[in-house]
Design a protein around this motif. Structure first.
Motif, PDB file in Angstrom:
ATOM      1  N   MET A 102      18.621  17.453  10.077  1.00 62.01           N
ATOM      2  CA  MET A 102      17.641  16.733   9.257  1.00 62.01           C
ATOM      3  C   MET A 102      17.895  15.246   9.528  1.00 62.01           C
ATOM      4  SD  MET A 102      17.304  16.791   5.099  1.00 62.01           S
ATOM      5  CE  MET A 102      15.884  16.129   4.232  1.00 62.01           C
ATOM      6  N   MET A 103      17.006  14.597  10.258  1.00 65.36           N
ATOM      7  CA  MET A 103      17.260  13.254  10.755  1.00 65.36           C
ATOM      8  C   MET A 103      16.570  12.215   9.879  1.00 65.36           C
ATOM      9  SD  MET A 103      18.982  11.808  13.184  1.00 65.36           S
ATOM     10  CE  MET A 103      19.271  13.367  14.030  1.00 65.36           C
ATOM     11  N   ALA A 104      17.332  11.184   9.513  1.00 64.84           N
ATOM     12  CA  ALA A 104      16.785  10.088   8.716  1.00 64.84           C
ATOM     13  C   ALA A 104      16.395   8.934   9.628  1.00 64.84           C
ATOM     14  CB  ALA A 104      17.805   9.627   7.676  1.00 64.84           C
ATOM     15  N   LEU A 105      15.246   8.327   9.351  1.00 61.39           N
ATOM     16  CA  LEU A 105      14.732   7.193  10.104  1.00 61.39           C
ATOM     17  C   LEU A 105      15.027   5.896   9.355  1.00 61.39           C
ATOM     18  CD1 LEU A 105      11.272   8.765  10.926  1.00 61.39           C
ATOM     19  CD2 LEU A 105      13.062   8.284  12.614  1.00 61.39           C
ATOM     20  N   ASN A 106      15.271   4.833  10.105  1.00 61.70           N
ATOM     21  CA  ASN A 106      15.503   3.516   9.523  1.00 61.70           C
ATOM     22  C   ASN A 106      14.161   2.860   9.227  1.00 61.70           C
ATOM     23  OD1 ASN A 106      16.071   0.867   8.911  1.00 61.70           O
ATOM     24  ND2 ASN A 106      17.314   0.456  10.716  1.00 61.70           N
ATOM     25  N   LEU A 107      13.754   2.881   7.966  1.00 61.43           N
ATOM     26  CA  LEU A 107      12.567   2.144   7.541  1.00 61.43           C
ATOM     27  C   LEU A 107      12.956   0.969   6.647  1.00 61.43           C
ATOM     28  CD1 LEU A 107       9.799   4.841   6.887  1.00 61.43           C
ATOM     29  CD2 LEU A 107      10.394   3.601   8.981  1.00 61.43           C
ATOM     30  N   GLY A 108      14.253   0.601   6.709  1.00 60.97           N
ATOM     31  CA  GLY A 108      14.718  -0.571   5.979  1.00 60.97           C
ATOM     32  C   GLY A 108      14.574  -1.818   6.816  1.00 60.97           C
ATOM     33  N   THR A 109      15.269  -1.868   7.954  1.00 58.94           N
ATOM     34  CA  THR A 109      15.215  -3.039   8.826  1.00 58.94           C
ATOM     35  C   THR A 109      14.403  -2.782  10.088  1.00 58.94           C
ATOM     36  OG1 THR A 109      17.315  -2.368   9.854  1.00 58.94           O
ATOM     37  CG2 THR A 109      17.446  -3.895   8.001  1.00 58.94           C
ATOM     38  N   ARG A 110      13.821  -1.590  10.222  1.00 55.97           N
ATOM     39  CA  ARG A 110      13.003  -1.264  11.384  1.00 55.97           C
ATOM     40  C   ARG A 110      11.702  -0.628  10.897  1.00 55.97           C
ATOM     41  NH1 ARG A 110      16.634   0.904  16.288  1.00 55.97           N
ATOM     42  NH2 ARG A 110      15.596  -0.781  17.417  1.00 55.97           N
ATOM     43  N   GLY A 111      10.894  -0.095  11.830  1.00 65.80           N
ATOM     44  CA  GLY A 111       9.583   0.376  11.401  1.00 65.80           C
ATOM     45  C   GLY A 111       8.998   1.464  12.270  1.00 65.80           C
ATOM     46  N   LEU A 137      14.900   3.373  -0.658  1.00 60.31           N
ATOM     47  CA  LEU A 137      14.349   2.027  -0.516  1.00 60.31           C
ATOM     48  C   LEU A 137      13.869   1.437  -1.832  1.00 60.31           C
ATOM     49  CD1 LEU A 137      12.818   2.695   2.947  1.00 60.31           C
ATOM     50  CD2 LEU A 137      14.417   0.860   2.420  1.00 60.31           C
ATOM     51  N   ASP A 138      13.950   2.201  -2.913  1.00 60.66           N
ATOM     52  CA  ASP A 138      13.700   1.637  -4.247  1.00 60.66           C
ATOM     53  C   ASP A 138      14.889   0.843  -4.758  1.00 60.66           C
ATOM     54  OD1 ASP A 138      15.233   4.032  -4.463  1.00 60.66           O
ATOM     55  OD2 ASP A 138      14.746   4.156  -6.591  1.00 60.66           O
ATOM     56  N   GLY A 139      16.062   1.007  -4.130  1.00 58.93           N
ATOM     57  CA  GLY A 139      17.298   0.407  -4.623  1.00 58.93           C
ATOM     58  C   GLY A 139      17.530  -0.993  -4.082  1.00 58.93           C
ATOM     59  N   PRO A 140      17.814  -1.981  -4.947  1.00 61.43           N
ATOM     60  CA  PRO A 140      18.064  -3.341  -4.458  1.00 61.43           C
ATOM     61  C   PRO A 140      19.303  -3.462  -3.594  1.00 61.43           C
ATOM     62  CG  PRO A 140      18.478  -3.171  -6.829  1.00 61.43           C
ATOM     63  CD  PRO A 140      17.820  -1.898  -6.421  1.00 61.43           C
ATOM     64  N   TRP A 141      20.199  -2.464  -3.621  1.00 63.45           N
ATOM     65  CA  TRP A 141      21.381  -2.470  -2.752  1.00 63.45           C
ATOM     66  C   TRP A 141      21.030  -2.095  -1.314  1.00 63.45           C
ATOM     67  CZ3 TRP A 141      20.415   1.025  -6.660  1.00 63.45           C
ATOM     68  CH2 TRP A 141      20.033   2.308  -6.241  1.00 63.45           C
ATOM     69  N   GLN A 142      19.830  -1.549  -1.115  1.00 59.61           N
ATOM     70  CA  GLN A 142      19.456  -1.020   0.200  1.00 59.61           C
ATOM     71  C   GLN A 142      18.958  -2.150   1.096  1.00 59.61           C
ATOM     72  OE1 GLN A 142      19.442   2.598   2.384  1.00 59.61           O
ATOM     73  NE2 GLN A 142      20.003   2.167   0.273  1.00 59.61           N
ATOM     74  N   LEU A 143      19.494  -2.216   2.320  1.00 60.27           N
ATOM     75  CA  LEU A 143      18.967  -3.189   3.272  1.00 60.27           C
ATOM     76  C   LEU A 143      17.500  -2.852   3.546  1.00 60.27           C
ATOM     77  CD1 LEU A 143      21.974  -3.390   5.727  1.00 60.27           C
ATOM     78  CD2 LEU A 143      21.242  -5.121   4.100  1.00 60.27           C
ATOM     79  N   GLY A 144      16.638  -3.849   3.388  1.00 57.69           N
ATOM     80  CA  GLY A 144      15.209  -3.608   3.545  1.00 57.69           C
ATOM     81  C   GLY A 144      14.549  -3.062   2.289  1.00 57.69           C
ATOM     82  N   HIS A 145      15.211  -3.248   1.128  1.00 56.40           N
ATOM     83  CA  HIS A 145      14.647  -2.816  -0.158  1.00 56.40           C
ATOM     84  C   HIS A 145      13.181  -3.230  -0.280  1.00 56.40           C
ATOM     85  CE1 HIS A 145      13.891  -2.565  -4.421  1.00 56.40           C
ATOM     86  NE2 HIS A 145      13.896  -3.877  -4.563  1.00 56.40           N
ATOM     87  N   LYS A 146      12.367  -2.322  -0.816  1.00 55.17           N
ATOM     88  CA  LYS A 146      10.937  -2.558  -0.899  1.00 55.17           C
ATOM     89  C   LYS A 146      10.384  -2.164  -2.270  1.00 55.17           C
ATOM     90  CE  LYS A 146      10.163  -1.851   4.062  1.00 55.17           C
ATOM     91  NZ  LYS A 146      11.581  -2.158   4.375  1.00 55.17           N
ATOM     92  N   THR A 147       9.256  -2.722  -2.604  1.00 55.84           N
ATOM     93  CA  THR A 147       8.520  -2.236  -3.755  1.00 55.84           C
ATOM     94  C   THR A 147       7.866  -0.910  -3.384  1.00 55.84           C
ATOM     95  OG1 THR A 147       6.446  -3.300  -3.122  1.00 55.84           O
ATOM     96  CG2 THR A 147       8.011  -4.626  -4.434  1.00 55.84           C
ATOM     97  N   ALA A 148       7.387  -0.199  -4.396  1.00 50.73           N
ATOM     98  CA  ALA A 148       6.718   1.080  -4.123  1.00 50.73           C
ATOM     99  C   ALA A 148       5.490   0.877  -3.243  1.00 50.73           C
ATOM    100  CB  ALA A 148       6.343   1.760  -5.436  1.00 50.73           C
ATOM    101  N   ALA A 149       4.762  -0.216  -3.477  1.00 45.37           N
ATOM    102  CA  ALA A 149       3.566  -0.474  -2.672  1.00 45.37           C
ATOM    103  C   ALA A 149       3.942  -0.756  -1.221  1.00 45.37           C
ATOM    104  CB  ALA A 149       2.781  -1.646  -3.261  1.00 45.37           C
ATOM    105  N   GLU A 150       4.991  -1.570  -1.024  1.00 48.93           N
ATOM    106  CA  GLU A 150       5.424  -1.892   0.332  1.00 48.93           C
ATOM    107  C   GLU A 150       5.922  -0.650   1.051  1.00 48.93           C
ATOM    108  OE1 GLU A 150       7.003  -6.462  -0.479  1.00 48.93           O
ATOM    109  OE2 GLU A 150       8.343  -4.747  -0.769  1.00 48.93           O
ATOM    110  N   TYR A 151       6.755   0.135   0.372  1.00 48.87           N
ATOM    111  CA  TYR A 151       7.291   1.330   1.013  1.00 48.87           C
ATOM    112  C   TYR A 151       6.181   2.351   1.249  1.00 48.87           C
ATOM    113  CZ  TYR A 151       9.411   5.786   1.862  1.00 48.87           C
ATOM    114  OH  TYR A 151       9.708   7.009   2.415  1.00 48.87           O
ATOM    115  N   GLY A 152       5.311   2.536   0.274  1.00 46.34           N
ATOM    116  CA  GLY A 152       4.248   3.523   0.418  1.00 46.34           C
ATOM    117  C   GLY A 152       3.392   3.270   1.642  1.00 46.34           C
ATOM    118  N   ARG A 153       3.074   1.983   1.872  1.00 45.29           N
ATOM    119  CA  ARG A 153       2.254   1.660   3.049  1.00 45.29           C
ATOM    120  C   ARG A 153       3.020   1.933   4.334  1.00 45.29           C
ATOM    121  NH1 ARG A 153      -0.846  -4.035   4.637  1.00 45.29           N
ATOM    122  NH2 ARG A 153      -1.585  -3.287   6.656  1.00 45.29           N
TER     123      ARG A 153
END
Length: 504
Positions: free
Chosen positions: A123-132, A175-191
């Protein structure tokens, strides 16, 4: 002894099939989970690829079916390209999540080879914090496309002629967590999640995708985050994630023993939120739940990432688990099974050394922690359909969750063999409890095991690795189609029933 509890086991009372993916684990580049956990070239038990064969054997015994990789918080700063190709050419990087130095000696290829030997699904996790989107597509092409393109030919040049064919992908982590690199709002992450999911589905519509849910039920945006994110991705993803850790450090033992009440409530809350979004969108699709981080964690003992010194594979969060912890882990597994109609994936975090069922010493032994045993026995014997089991009986008072049932249970029925497996915990510390079981099928007991101890703080260590193990239970009596069990205080119990012959 407290007043007796009772429950009914009826093969007709079915919830859902047992999903093999419920017995997943988690390998993150954190502390010693990978290095000197799974991977230690030069160890006496290392194979030609540098994998510890003692840990591989314990992983198979644990019954792990799926492993999430490579994080966790680690993935939000991870460049997957650093971990492929000749090892001598791989760069060392700073892991900002856990303030560690990552050598990249173990990467995607090593993980996939290890997963094949362990017999687990990746089960592979993708970096959507500092990458895209671009980096996600490149990784999926590298991993899954047969050949003839830049990324697939790069994989083949690295020694993997056939594609890895990874089917399950996480769209980032917490990515909802402020400790996470690339932390985002729900709107930012959802998009971003929607853009990534749309691209991945165009590459391969059969990929199974997991959107990030809340990091825990205490987040101020809990459920609101899921509602906003799922509106953006509902038709593009298959699951939404849940994470929860339960901390025994505050001394509130009764609340800790009732931790599964919180897990159960969290599952039901997010299922209801997902269904609300589906109704709002007029969709008949059901979003599955992926509880891909859960465990007991003495979290209050951890002083935070800023307290760590830069080091390679440091000793980090290597909690030693006792009998009470094992009972709670057993009760969390019961909660996952009781919600098998919605929870389709679950990963205990983590596999080795870091809050883990398996502990190791560099150059030394590997051993089973107490929490190893309820997981292994549940994975081994929970087959077929989960049965609806509703115990009635005494309760315990908790500061955190109010009144909680002292007896917490589930059961499974295997149509192929006719076997019923009953999993039950007694959360009461005050004394034993009698459990009366009505069996609506002609069966006989074939195994009775329990995890209990006169000292609930007893633990397994390198010096005493077998201090706590499942032992044959006592106090089981049969009377026709009724079973009477005496459950020790703070205990986890398994009883297996097989079909009875006409003469029995």
């Amino acid at each position: 002894m407290a007043s007796p509890a009772r429950l009914t086991l009826d093969p007709a009372f079915r919830i859902a099939p047992v999903e093999p993916r419920l017995f997943g684990s988690f390998v993150e580049h954190m502390g010693r989970c990978v290095y000197t956990g799974l991977y230690e070239p030069g160890h006496p038990a290392a194979d030609a690829d540098g994998f510890r064969t003692d840990v591989l054997a314990l992983t198979r015994e644990l019954g792990v079916t799926l492993v999430r990789y490579p994080g966790g918080n680690f993935v939000s700063n991870y460049q997957w390209e650093d971990g492929v190709g000749p090892v001598e050419d791989r760069p060392s990087r700073l892991d900002l999540a856990w303030r560690s130095v990552e050598s990249n000696r173990f990467g995607l290829g090593e993980f996939m080879t290890w997963a094949g030997k362990a017999g687990v699904e990746p089960m592979m996790a993708l970096n959507l914090g500092t990458r895209g989107v671009t980096e996600a597509l490149q990784l999926v092409e590298y991993a899954n496309y047969p050949g003839g393109t830049r990324m697939s030919e790069l994989r083949r040049a690295h020694g993997a002629d056939k594609p890895y064919d990874i089917r399950l992908w996480c769209l980032g982590n917490e990515l909802d967590g402020p400790w996470q690199l690339g932390h985002k709002t729900a709107a930012e992450y959802g998009r971003l999640a929607a853009e990534t999911a749309r691209a991945l589905k165009r590459f391969d519509p059969g990929l199974s995708l997991v959107a990030c849910g809340s990091s825990n039920s205490g987040m101020p945006t809990f459920a609101a985050w899921e509602a906003e994110v799922l509106e953006a991705v509902y038709d593009l993803v298959d699951h939404v994630s849940l994470h929860a850790y339960y901390d025994p450090s505050d001394g509130d033992v009764d609340s800790f023993l009732a931790s599964a009440s919180d897990m159960d409530h969290m599952i039901r809350s997010i299922a209801a939120t997902a269904d609300h979004v589906g109704a709002k969108l007029r969709s008949r699709k059901k979003i599955g739940l992926s509880f891909d981080e859960w465990n007991v964690w003495y979290q209050s003992r951890f002083k935070g990432e800023s307290s760590l010194d830069w080091a390679e594979a440091p000793r980090l969060i290597e909690d030693t688990y006792d009998v009470t912890d094992a009972v709670v882990v057993g009760s969390l597994l019961i909660a996952l099974l009781r919600n098998a109609d919605r929870v389709k994936i679950a990963c205990q975090a983590q596999l080795a050394n870091v809050i883990a069922p398996i502990r190791t010493e560099p150059g030394g032994p590997a051993w089973r922690q107490t929490i190893f045993h309820p997981f292994a026995l549940t994975a081994r014997h929970a087959h077929g359909e989960v049965l609806r089991v509703e115990p009635e009986g005494p309760a315990i008072s908790t500061a955190r969750y109010g009144e909680a049932p002292a007896i917490w249970a589930t059961a499974t029925h295997d149509d192929a063999t006719g076997e019923i497996a009953l999993f039950v915990v007694n959360r009461d510390r005050r004394g034993p409890c009698r459990l009366d079981v009505e069996l609506r099928a002609p069966v006989r007991p074939v195994e009775h095991l329990e995890i209990a101890d006169g000292d609930p703080s007893a633990a397994n260590t390198a010096a005493a690795p077998g201090r706590v193990t499942p032992r044959p239970g006592t106090g089981l009596r049969m009377n026709g189609r009724r079973a009477e069990l005496t459950l020790h205080p703070v205990s986890w119990t398994l009883v297996r029933f097989a079909p009875a012959s006409p003469q029995e």
